[in-house]
Design a protein around this motif. Structure first.
Motif, PDB file in Angstrom:
ATOM      1  N   ASP A  95       0.829  -1.207   0.000  1.00 53.37           N
ATOM      2  CA  ASP A  95       0.000   0.000   0.000  1.00 53.37           C
ATOM      3  C   ASP A  95       0.865   1.260   0.000  1.00 53.37           C
ATOM      4  N   THR A  96       1.964   1.218   0.741  1.00 56.89           N
ATOM      5  CA  THR A  96       2.876   2.370   0.763  1.00 56.89           C
ATOM      6  C   THR A  96       3.424   2.653  -0.629  1.00 56.89           C
ATOM      7  N   LEU A  97       3.831   1.597  -1.322  1.00 60.91           N
ATOM      8  CA  LEU A  97       4.397   1.769  -2.659  1.00 60.91           C
ATOM      9  C   LEU A  97       3.340   2.226  -3.663  1.00 60.91           C
ATOM     10  N   ILE A  98       2.205   1.545  -3.678  1.00 58.89           N
ATOM     11  CA  ILE A  98       1.220   1.757  -4.735  1.00 58.89           C
ATOM     12  C   ILE A  98       0.366   3.002  -4.509  1.00 58.89           C
ATOM     13  N   PHE A  99      -0.043   3.242  -3.265  1.00 59.83           N
ATOM     14  CA  PHE A  99      -0.976   4.338  -3.013  1.00 59.83           C
ATOM     15  C   PHE A  99      -0.304   5.591  -2.439  1.00 59.83           C
ATOM     16  N   ASP A 100       0.734   5.417  -1.621  1.00 52.46           N
ATOM     17  CA  ASP A 100       1.418   6.589  -1.062  1.00 52.46           C
ATOM     18  C   ASP A 100       2.481   7.129  -2.022  1.00 52.46           C
ATOM     19  N   LYS A 101       3.351   6.251  -2.492  1.00 48.85           N
ATOM     20  CA  LYS A 101       4.413   6.675  -3.408  1.00 48.85           C
ATOM     21  C   LYS A 101       3.951   6.708  -4.860  1.00 48.85           C
ATOM     22  N   LYS A 102       2.821   6.058  -5.142  1.00 47.04           N
ATOM     23  CA  LYS A 102       2.237   6.030  -6.496  1.00 47.04           C
ATOM     24  C   LYS A 102       3.219   5.458  -7.532  1.00 47.04           C
ATOM     25  N   VAL A 103       3.794   4.296  -7.186  1.00 49.99           N
ATOM     26  CA  VAL A 103       4.681   3.592  -8.119  1.00 49.99           C
ATOM     27  C   VAL A 103       4.076   2.241  -8.466  1.00 49.99           C
ATOM     28  N   ASN A 104       4.611   1.617  -9.503  1.00 44.29           N
ATOM     29  CA  ASN A 104       4.164   0.297  -9.942  1.00 44.29           C
ATOM     30  C   ASN A 104       5.050  -0.773  -9.325  1.00 44.29           C
ATOM     31  N   VAL A 105       4.506  -1.969  -9.144  1.00 42.55           N
ATOM     32  CA  VAL A 105       5.242  -3.077  -8.528  1.00 42.55           C
ATOM     33  C   VAL A 105       5.155  -4.299  -9.438  1.00 42.55           C
ATOM     34  N   ARG A 106       6.285  -4.983  -9.579  1.00 41.25           N
ATOM     35  CA  ARG A 106       6.295  -6.215 -10.379  1.00 41.25           C
ATOM     36  C   ARG A 106       7.041  -7.307  -9.615  1.00 41.25           C
ATOM     37  N   PHE A 107       6.476  -8.531  -9.619  1.00 36.15           N
ATOM     38  CA  PHE A 107       7.144  -9.708  -9.085  1.00 36.15           C
ATOM     39  C   PHE A 107       7.555 -10.567 -10.277  1.00 36.15           C
ATOM     40  N   VAL A 108       8.860 -10.695 -10.495  1.00 37.52           N
ATOM     41  CA  VAL A 108       9.372 -11.294 -11.724  1.00 37.52           C
ATOM     42  C   VAL A 108       8.993 -12.771 -11.847  1.00 37.52           C
ATOM     43  N   SER A 109       9.112 -13.530 -10.763  1.00 34.87           N
ATOM     44  CA  SER A 109       8.973 -14.985 -10.849  1.00 34.87           C
ATOM     45  C   SER A 109       7.606 -15.446 -11.319  1.00 34.87           C
ATOM     46  N   ASN A 110       6.555 -14.662 -11.003  1.00 34.96           N
ATOM     47  CA  ASN A 110       5.219 -15.082 -11.429  1.00 34.96           C
ATOM     48  C   ASN A 110       4.530 -14.061 -12.328  1.00 34.96           C
ATOM     49  N   GLY A 111       5.228 -12.973 -12.644  1.00 32.16           N
ATOM     50  CA  GLY A 111       4.683 -12.000 -13.583  1.00 32.16           C
ATOM     51  C   GLY A 111       3.578 -11.117 -13.053  1.00 32.16           C
ATOM     52  N   ILE A 112       3.334 -11.118 -11.749  1.00 27.80           N
ATOM     53  CA  ILE A 112       2.286 -10.270 -11.180  1.00 27.80           C
ATOM     54  C   ILE A 112       2.715  -8.811 -11.222  1.00 27.80           C
ATOM     55  N   GLU A 113       1.807  -7.955 -11.688  1.00 28.23           N
ATOM     56  CA  GLU A 113       2.065  -6.521 -11.729  1.00 28.23           C
ATOM     57  C   GLU A 113       0.939  -5.784 -11.004  1.00 28.23           C
ATOM     58  N   LEU A 114       1.315  -4.811 -10.183  1.00 33.51           N
ATOM     59  CA  LEU A 114       0.376  -3.965  -9.462  1.00 33.51           C
ATOM     60  C   LEU A 114       0.659  -2.528  -9.888  1.00 33.51           C
ATOM     61  N   PHE A 115      -0.384  -1.799 -10.267  1.00 28.59           N
ATOM     62  CA  PHE A 115      -0.186  -0.496 -10.877  1.00 28.59           C
ATOM     63  C   PHE A 115      -0.491   0.643  -9.907  1.00 28.59           C
ATOM     64  N   ALA A 116       0.268   1.707 -10.062  1.00 30.11           N
ATOM     65  CA  ALA A 116       0.195   2.862  -9.167  1.00 30.11           C
ATOM     66  C   ALA A 116      -1.233   3.374  -9.023  1.00 30.11           C
ATOM     67  N   SER A 117      -1.642   3.548  -7.772  1.00 28.13           N
ATOM     68  CA  SER A 117      -2.930   4.156  -7.412  1.00 28.13           C
ATOM     69  C   SER A 117      -4.147   3.325  -7.812  1.00 28.13           C
ATOM     70  N   CYS A 118      -3.931   2.123  -8.327  1.00 28.34           N
ATOM     71  CA  CYS A 118      -5.055   1.278  -8.766  1.00 28.34           C
ATOM     72  C   CYS A 118      -5.411   0.252  -7.696  1.00 28.34           C
ATOM     73  N   ARG A 119      -6.694   0.172  -7.376  1.00 29.45           N
ATOM     74  CA  ARG A 119      -7.139  -0.842  -6.431  1.00 29.45           C
ATOM     75  C   ARG A 119      -6.957  -2.220  -7.061  1.00 29.45           C
ATOM     76  N   TYR A 120      -6.607  -3.201  -6.218  1.00 28.96           N
ATOM     77  CA  TYR A 120      -6.445  -4.559  -6.721  1.00 28.96           C
ATOM     78  C   TYR A 120      -7.808  -5.132  -7.121  1.00 28.96           C
ATOM     79  N   SER A 121      -7.818  -5.914  -8.187  1.00 29.21           N
ATOM     80  CA  SER A 121      -9.022  -6.689  -8.482  1.00 29.21           C
ATOM     81  C   SER A 121      -9.142  -7.767  -7.414  1.00 29.21           C
ATOM     82  N   PRO A 122     -10.338  -8.294  -7.186  1.00 33.67           N
ATOM     83  CA  PRO A 122     -10.493  -9.359  -6.181  1.00 33.67           C
ATOM     84  C   PRO A 122      -9.555 -10.534  -6.427  1.00 33.67           C
ATOM     85  N   TYR A 123      -9.319 -10.860  -7.685  1.00 35.85           N
ATOM     86  CA  TYR A 123      -8.484 -12.006  -8.013  1.00 35.85           C
ATOM     87  C   TYR A 123      -7.001 -11.716  -7.723  1.00 35.85           C
ATOM     88  N   THR A 124      -6.569 -10.487  -8.043  1.00 37.96           N
ATOM     89  CA  THR A 124      -5.189 -10.103  -7.740  1.00 37.96           C
ATOM     90  C   THR A 124      -4.976 -10.050  -6.236  1.00 37.96           C
TER      91      THR A 124
END
Length: 208
Positions: A95-124
């Protein structure tokens, strides 16, 4: 133009194993990044040896990274276990990264990406939650087995010893019990190590 930053974490073991494990563990994570086509430099890489249940404010390198992030940048991890081994702290840090700092996050091993300021979908949200919970479960299993293994040794009459004789398992147990809020008296009772020795171990930072 957005920039990419890379965060790596390993947990230190005993002091005598620290240097050997440091290079091996960081090399594994570096290899994952490099095989994915990323270029790591001193300016874009933040790495530290610290427990996976440590909160963000107590992570020196993570805090340094937060200070250089700009809106729209990417923060990239190899996998969730190298990010955090605590479900609650992991979600707070995301939450600090995505909503406070407004940056994107990626986990390389499984390809999951979380985008700045965007709420997660239920599945994510469900996927990330399950991964962080699995990481925390693994940490708790290790802690549980360590504590019970040492108790069995005590019941069999094994002396855990003075500081020069203390094993890396005992050092790990001392840190685990302290992180769980146990007093020095309780830690001494559980491990058979004197309170003075416990204080020296905790202050020196030796850990499994």
């Amino acid at each position: 133009m957005c920039k990419e930053y890379f965060y790596m974490r390993i947990s230190t073991q005993s002091r005598e194993d620290e240097e050997k494990q440091k290079e091996q563990s960081f090399d594994r994570q570096k290899g994952i990044f490099e095989r994915a086509g990323y270029v790591l430099t001193d300016d874009n890489t933040f790495a530290e040896r610290i427990s996976g249940k440590t909160k963000a404010s107590d992570r020196e390198q993570f805090e340094r990274m937060l200070n250089v992030l700009e809106e729209g940048d990417w923060v990239i991890f190899t996998e969730t276990s190298r990010f955090s081994r605590s479900y609650l702290l992991g979600m707070e840090m995301l939450d600090t990264l995505i909503f406070d700092k407004k940056v994107n996050v990626r986990f390389v091993s499984n390809g999951i990406e979380l985008f700045a300021s965007c709420r997660y979908s239920p599945y994510t949200w469900y996927t990330i939650s399950q991964m962080l919970l699995a990481d925390e479960l693994q940490r708790r299993i290790i802690s549980f087995n360590t504590i019970n293994g040492l108790k069995r040794k005590q019941e069999m009459g094994t002396r855990l010893g003075r500081p020069t004789d203390i094993t890396s398992d005992t050092i790990a147990l001392i840190h685990t019990l302290r992180e769980q809020g146990c007093s020095y008296d309780k830690i001494s009772e559980e491990t058979g190590v004197s309170k003075g020795s416990i204080s020296r171990i905790l202050n020196k930072g030796d850990r499994k």
